[in-house]
Write a protein that holds these residues in place. Structure first.
Motif, mmCIF file in Angstrom:
data_model
loop_
_atom_site.group_PDB
_atom_site.id
_atom_site.type_symbol
_atom_site.label_atom_id
_atom_site.label_comp_id
_atom_site.label_asym_id
_atom_site.label_seq_id
_atom_site.Cartn_x
_atom_site.Cartn_y
_atom_site.Cartn_z
ATOM 1 N N LEU A 289 0.825 -1.209 0.000
ATOM 2 C CA LEU A 289 0.000 0.000 0.000
ATOM 3 C C LEU A 289 0.858 1.258 0.000
ATOM 4 O O LEU A 289 0.527 2.241 -0.668
ATOM 5 C CB LEU A 289 -0.943 -0.005 1.204
ATOM 6 N N GLN A 290 1.973 1.243 0.710
ATOM 7 C CA GLN A 290 2.881 2.394 0.704
ATOM 8 C C GLN A 290 3.455 2.618 -0.688
ATOM 9 O O GLN A 290 3.590 3.759 -1.140
ATOM 10 C CB GLN A 290 4.000 2.194 1.726
ATOM 11 N N ARG A 291 3.770 1.530 -1.374
ATOM 12 C CA ARG A 291 4.264 1.650 -2.757
ATOM 13 C C ARG A 291 3.195 2.251 -3.664
ATOM 14 O O ARG A 291 3.480 3.111 -4.496
ATOM 15 C CB ARG A 291 4.687 0.282 -3.287
ATOM 16 N N LYS A 292 1.963 1.767 -3.494
ATOM 17 C CA LYS A 292 0.859 2.287 -4.308
ATOM 18 C C LYS A 292 0.634 3.770 -4.037
ATOM 19 O O LYS A 292 0.375 4.545 -4.966
ATOM 20 C CB LYS A 292 -0.418 1.495 -4.045
ATOM 21 N N LEU A 293 0.733 4.172 -2.784
ATOM 22 C CA LEU A 293 0.547 5.576 -2.446
ATOM 23 C C LEU A 293 1.640 6.438 -3.083
ATOM 24 O O LEU A 293 1.374 7.520 -3.591
ATOM 25 C CB LEU A 293 0.531 5.759 -0.926
ATOM 26 N N GLU A 294 2.856 5.941 -3.078
ATOM 27 C CA GLU A 294 3.957 6.680 -3.701
ATOM 28 C C GLU A 294 3.736 6.822 -5.210
ATOM 29 O O GLU A 294 3.937 7.904 -5.780
ATOM 30 C CB GLU A 294 5.295 5.990 -3.423
ATOM 31 N N VAL A 295 3.309 5.752 -5.863
ATOM 32 C CA VAL A 295 3.020 5.819 -7.303
ATOM 33 C C VAL A 295 1.880 6.793 -7.561
ATOM 34 O O VAL A 295 1.931 7.591 -8.501
ATOM 35 C CB VAL A 295 2.704 4.415 -7.866
ATOM 36 N N LEU A 296 0.847 6.746 -6.715
ATOM 37 C CA LEU A 296 -0.271 7.679 -6.859
ATOM 38 C C LEU A 296 0.212 9.115 -6.753
ATOM 39 O O LEU A 296 -0.168 9.966 -7.558
ATOM 40 C CB LEU A 296 -1.337 7.394 -5.789
ATOM 41 N N ARG A 297 1.060 9.398 -5.792
ATOM 42 C CA ARG A 297 1.562 10.766 -5.607
ATOM 43 C C ARG A 297 2.404 11.237 -6.785
ATOM 44 O O ARG A 297 2.417 12.416 -7.120
ATOM 45 C CB ARG A 297 2.365 10.859 -4.319
ATOM 46 N N LEU A 298 3.095 10.312 -7.427
ATOM 47 C CA LEU A 298 3.949 10.679 -8.557
ATOM 48 C C LEU A 298 3.191 10.761 -9.877
ATOM 49 O O LEU A 298 3.514 11.594 -10.728
ATOM 50 C CB LEU A 298 5.096 9.673 -8.696
ATOM 51 N N THR A 299 2.203 9.881 -10.062
ATOM 52 C CA THR A 299 1.542 9.770 -11.359
ATOM 53 C C THR A 299 0.093 10.218 -11.362
ATOM 54 O O THR A 299 -0.471 10.499 -12.422
ATOM 55 C CB THR A 299 1.571 8.327 -11.865
ATOM 56 N N GLY A 300 -0.530 10.245 -10.171
ATOM 57 C CA GLY A 300 -1.949 10.586 -10.104
ATOM 58 C C GLY A 300 -2.863 9.402 -10.325
ATOM 59 O O GLY A 300 -4.075 9.549 -10.346
ATOM 60 N N ARG A 301 -2.291 8.223 -10.489
ATOM 61 C CA ARG A 301 -3.079 7.010 -10.723
ATOM 62 C C ARG A 301 -2.656 5.909 -9.766
ATOM 63 O O ARG A 301 -1.474 5.734 -9.497
ATOM 64 C CB ARG A 301 -2.883 6.484 -12.153
ATOM 65 N N VAL A 302 -3.629 5.135 -9.286
ATOM 66 C CA VAL A 302 -3.322 3.982 -8.446
ATOM 67 C C VAL A 302 -2.878 2.855 -9.361
ATOM 68 O O VAL A 302 -3.582 2.513 -10.320
ATOM 69 C CB VAL A 302 -4.560 3.529 -7.646
ATOM 70 N N PRO A 303 -1.712 2.279 -9.103
ATOM 71 C CA PRO A 303 -1.250 1.187 -9.953
ATOM 72 C C PRO A 303 -2.089 -0.072 -9.754
ATOM 73 O O PRO A 303 -2.604 -0.324 -8.665
ATOM 74 C CB PRO A 303 0.194 0.955 -9.484
ATOM 75 N N LYS A 304 -2.222 -0.855 -10.781
ATOM 76 C CA LYS A 304 -2.984 -2.109 -10.736
ATOM 77 C C LYS A 304 -2.057 -3.281 -10.464
ATOM 78 O O LYS A 304 -2.087 -4.284 -11.131
ATOM 79 C CB LYS A 304 -3.737 -2.341 -12.048
ATOM 80 N N ILE A 305 -1.194 -3.138 -9.459
ATOM 81 C CA ILE A 305 -0.202 -4.170 -9.146
ATOM 82 C C ILE A 305 -0.883 -5.356 -8.512
ATOM 83 O O ILE A 305 -1.681 -5.266 -7.645
ATOM 84 C CB ILE A 305 0.885 -3.608 -8.199
#
Length: 80
Positions: free
Chosen positions: A64-80
């Motif tokens: 979840l921390q990784r997803k939050l970081e990706v969201l903050r950088l890209t504006g999208r939640v990754p579908k990992i």
């Protein structure tokens, strides 16, 4: 900060000088919609992270921390 946040600030300052154009109004609506989605996604991940921490699921919390970081950088939640 995402590009939509910069555009929101720009439209805000344009609007302080006078009425915005129809195109700017469309941009404003788009940015507000994207910002609302961004806030919702961010809060959802943060709440899930609290739940993961409460259940001592450290792998889930790290994901979840990784997803939050990706969201903050890209504006999208990754579908990992």
């Amino acid at each position: 900060m995402l590009p939509i946040h910069l555009r929101l600030a720009e439209i805000y300052h344009i609007n302080k000088k006078g009425p915005i154009t129809l195109e700017e109004a469309k941009d404003l609506e788009y940015c507000l919609r994207e910002n609302a989605r961004y806030c919702w996604d961010s809060l959802m991940i943060q709440n899930l992270s609290v739940l993961a921490g409460s259940t001592h699921d450290h792998e889930w919390q790290l994901d979840l921390q990784r997803k939050l970081e990706v969201l903050r950088l890209t504006g999208r939640v990754p579908k990992i």
